[in-house]
Motif scaffolding. Sequence first.
Motif, PDB file in Angstrom:
ATOM      1  N   ALA A   1       0.817  -1.220   0.000  1.00 46.91           N
ATOM      2  CA  ALA A   1       0.000   0.000   0.000  1.00 46.91           C
ATOM      3  C   ALA A   1       0.846   1.263   0.000  1.00 46.91           C
ATOM      4  O   ALA A   1       0.520   2.246  -0.669  1.00 46.91           O
ATOM      5  N   GLU A   2       1.942   1.257   0.788  1.00 42.63           N
ATOM      6  CA  GLU A   2       2.737   2.477   0.872  1.00 42.63           C
ATOM      7  C   GLU A   2       3.381   2.809  -0.463  1.00 42.63           C
ATOM      8  O   GLU A   2       3.535   3.989  -0.828  1.00 42.63           O
ATOM      9  N   GLU A   3       3.765   1.778  -1.251  1.00 39.16           N
ATOM     10  CA  GLU A   3       4.341   2.043  -2.560  1.00 39.16           C
ATOM     11  C   GLU A   3       3.263   2.498  -3.537  1.00 39.16           C
ATOM     12  O   GLU A   3       3.502   3.359  -4.385  1.00 39.16           O
ATOM     13  N   GLN A   4       2.058   1.933  -3.395  1.00 36.15           N
ATOM     14  CA  GLN A   4       0.970   2.384  -4.258  1.00 36.15           C
ATOM     15  C   GLN A   4       0.650   3.858  -4.004  1.00 36.15           C
ATOM     16  O   GLN A   4       0.349   4.610  -4.919  1.00 36.15           O
ATOM     17  N   GLN A   5       0.726   4.254  -2.722  1.00 35.61           N
ATOM     18  CA  GLN A   5       0.498   5.672  -2.407  1.00 35.61           C
ATOM     19  C   GLN A   5       1.570   6.537  -3.047  1.00 35.61           C
ATOM     20  O   GLN A   5       1.281   7.654  -3.507  1.00 35.61           O
ATOM     21  N   ALA A   6       2.797   6.015  -3.094  1.00 39.83           N
ATOM     22  CA  ALA A   6       3.882   6.769  -3.728  1.00 39.83           C
ATOM     23  C   ALA A   6       3.610   6.917  -5.227  1.00 39.83           C
ATOM     24  O   ALA A   6       3.915   7.971  -5.816  1.00 39.83           O
ATOM     25  N   PHE A   7       3.038   5.884  -5.844  1.00 41.12           N
ATOM     26  CA  PHE A   7       2.712   5.986  -7.273  1.00 41.12           C
ATOM     27  C   PHE A   7       1.730   7.137  -7.505  1.00 41.12           C
ATOM     28  O   PHE A   7       1.874   7.918  -8.448  1.00 41.12           O
ATOM     29  N   LEU A   8       0.710   7.216  -6.626  1.00 41.28           N
ATOM     30  CA  LEU A   8      -0.290   8.279  -6.776  1.00 41.28           C
ATOM     31  C   LEU A   8       0.340   9.657  -6.588  1.00 41.28           C
ATOM     32  O   LEU A   8      -0.021  10.620  -7.280  1.00 41.28           O
ATOM     33  N   SER A   9       1.288   9.741  -5.640  1.00 41.52           N
ATOM     34  CA  SER A   9       1.935  11.039  -5.420  1.00 41.52           C
ATOM     35  C   SER A   9       2.824  11.438  -6.590  1.00 41.52           C
ATOM     36  O   SER A   9       3.136  12.622  -6.760  1.00 41.52           O
ATOM     37  N   ASP A  10       3.233  10.476  -7.417  1.00 38.69           N
ATOM     38  CA  ASP A  10       4.026  10.809  -8.594  1.00 38.69           C
ATOM     39  C   ASP A  10       3.182  11.412  -9.710  1.00 38.69           C
ATOM     40  O   ASP A  10       3.732  11.948 -10.680  1.00 38.69           O
ATOM     41  N   GLY A  11       1.858  11.301  -9.578  1.00 39.00           N
ATOM     42  CA  GLY A  11       0.996  11.868 -10.608  1.00 39.00           C
ATOM     43  C   GLY A  11       0.126  10.843 -11.312  1.00 39.00           C
ATOM     44  O   GLY A  11      -0.593  11.186 -12.258  1.00 39.00           O
ATOM     45  N   MET A  12       0.204   9.580 -10.859  1.00 38.30           N
ATOM     46  CA  MET A  12      -0.663   8.572 -11.481  1.00 38.30           C
ATOM     47  C   MET A  12      -2.074   8.703 -10.928  1.00 38.30           C
ATOM     48  O   MET A  12      -2.288   9.153  -9.807  1.00 38.30           O
ATOM     49  N   ASN A  13      -3.059   8.307 -11.731  1.00 39.80           N
ATOM     50  CA  ASN A  13      -4.456   8.469 -11.352  1.00 39.80           C
ATOM     51  C   ASN A  13      -5.046   7.232 -10.704  1.00 39.80           C
ATOM     52  O   ASN A  13      -5.974   7.324  -9.897  1.00 39.80           O
ATOM     53  N   GLU A  14      -4.541   6.061 -11.038  1.00 40.57           N
ATOM     54  CA  GLU A  14      -5.136   4.808 -10.543  1.00 40.57           C
ATOM     55  C   GLU A  14      -4.067   3.735 -10.583  1.00 40.57           C
ATOM     56  O   GLU A  14      -3.015   3.908 -11.244  1.00 40.57           O
TER      57      GLU A  14
END
Length: 833
Positions: free
Chosen positions: A678-691
């Motif tokens: 989950a923490e890495e998925q949150q990092a993906f979203l903070s990079d600008g990904m939408n989903e």
Amino acid sequence: MIWLALAVTSFAAIVFMSVNVARDLRLLNSASSDNVQWTLSQAEVEFLEYELNLLLALQEDRPDLKTVRQEFDIFYSRVKTLRESSLYASLRNDGKFSENLGIVQSFLANAVPTIDASDPELIAALPALLQLSQDVRSNVRSMSNSGLNYFARNSDLRRTNIAVTLTQLAVGVTFLLLALLLLAVYLTRLNNLNVRRRSEAIEASKRMNIVTGTALDAVVVSDAKGLVLDFNAAAEQIFGYAAEDAIGQTMSDLIVPDHHRAAHEAGMERMRVGGEKRVVGKGRVKLEAKRADGDVFPVELAIQSAETDEGEIFIAFLRDISHRVRAEEDLVAARDRALAGEKAKTDFLATMSHEIRTPLNGLLGNLALLRDTRLSSKQNRYIKNMDTSGKLLMSHISDVLDITKYDAGKLRLRPVAMNMSTLLQDIVDNQSGAASANDTTLQWGWNGKPAEWIHADRDRIQHILMNVIGNAVKFTKDGSITVTAEVTEGQPSDTNLSITVRDTGIGMDSALQSQIFDDFMTGDSSYDRDVGGTGLGLGIAKRFVKALGGTISVESDLGKGSTFLIQFPIDPIAPPKPAAERNQRVRADRACRILLVEDNEINRVVAREMLLAAGHSVAEATNGQIAIDLAQAQRFDLILMDISMPIMDGRAATRAIRAGTGASSRTPIVALTANAMAEEQQAFLSDGMNEILTKPLTREALLRVISEQVGPGDAVVTARATPSKAVLPGHIQELRDTVGAEVAQSLLDRFVAEIDDTLDYLQSFETQDFSQTAERAHRVAGSAATMGAVALRLALIEVEQAMKDKDITATRTAIDALPGIWAETRPHMTTDP
């Protein structure tokens, strides 16, 4: 002090009254008083002597004039004394005395010329003098008596004053004696109190000596100069000095390490001149001390000061914490090793998850593509088996990851706006086929006012309910399962959702109930058990419920069924605005241009084929840099971005695309990753990904995310995404794979004919035997379950139950609903895809 002041005051009053008494007694004892009274009495006597001599002179032929004149002079002298003497000054103020004295003085003044005349003249005047004497006799007596009365009254007054003074003196003496008595009592009490306090002080001193002597902490007492005054037994043991050697030495020489000595001396000097006491009375501080052998070790120091007759002293309590410090260092090291091990485990699980999911993505994706090709029934069955095994493997990987994340405190919730009724309906629909296979009814509903839309973690709630309801379906045959949702209102910010899953299955004994939420706990662990499972489902469900802030519990009777109660707080929200839905409908029929960024060739092919099959156009990139170049030059509707790639990974590529001004800088980017942390998925979203789309990639998930980000694809996609709820999805295909298309179609035709006959039969149910009609409805419901017609099966069960209850109205209502359900079900009763 009060008693002393009273005593002094009483003593002064007694002295004053004693002086008054002495004065009055002195007056009473004075001889002048007697002389005064004697003079008054003697004046009357002298007058009578004078009068008597006058009378004798008148009776004799040769009167004794000399005696007459002598007696007159004596009386005259007496009266003069009364008139002029200071002893009679107060008496002369008496009115009666003064009046008679004046008359007597007038008598004497008139008689003096006659008395001083010649003898013949005196002899001739004797009768007149006698007459004058007789006339003034009463005044002489009144003068004498009034004077005596005056002095008698004065004497009485003095005696009265003396009596009063003596009484006051007696009272004062009595009061003084009482005061002295009370003072004596008070002094005795003070003396006893002082004796007791002294005894207590001696006892306290003895106890203090015992305490300090037996204390485990070193107690070192020093004066303001730092000289040691006391050194207890613990100090001897800790520092290695004998008390007789330590006393009289300075603390800095004994126990202060060399590198702290200058600071210690500066601190002592500062306190001697009245400066700040930085460590005195500040509680325990951690310092270093030195033993007799020079060993420097950690100590905890607490120091207090006290004032004595000899000046200020300092009491230092020192505890050797060498063992504790070593234990803490060992504990920190062990913690660091544990954290490192935990991180290594997490990294291992994340890596393994990625490495397992990546080939699984290729495997399951290719199976999905293969299913769309023309296959024989055996091939379809083999593909189905492979797909089931792959999904089961993925489920096990997800379970282990969920447990690891929760136990490591890394489980993160992702609350979204969700429809609770839709979720419950989807889960019930998903489990209806399995329930029908067990001849079990599965239904759900709200108790009270429903909470349709809430803000919660939909994935976690779905996982919890799937496990609990799925277990109920597994362990219930020929029974019923009821799912009831209820909102319980508390405080304005305390709204809870209670979901009760009640079944009539095999139930559990008390021993199994107490362990049912443990990991790897299954009701039957034998090799020939009826139902499978890892035993992790309810353990994970309990963890997820706790993560939601709720509870889960179970009540069960062996052989009678179980009731699971799930409760967790919710945040009810208003239904989302339909603007997004309208936008999706506007773009519903548009094929999308999708950039697929994936370095793994197999996975790229799988995703590409799925997208092409859905009617979309696909551009491919094998690393992040190529993706950046394509996104810069072309406008895409969606970018599917893998994370781990050579040259440039997906996160860096996403940041670069968002930072640029290319044609696709604002295009939705969906992470395509095998990493489920989950923490890495949150990092993906903070990079600008939408989903985030987690591998292995499924057609349903891929089409869903496209629909959510840019709208659904063409009509074919829409049709596949909205299967009928009347028929269990995939059941006809499974029947065809199992028995072959020809046999399956024959069975379906027979089923259609049976339903048509039954519907005709039921139209005249009032003229039929109720028990036979109920039995026929039961038999046909079994056929519907076999063919996956779940809605029709439930409707027939309602008919059966109404017939058994002989409820004509309910039977008619249930039968009237059958044609509509059959109209929706019948088109699916074919093996044609």
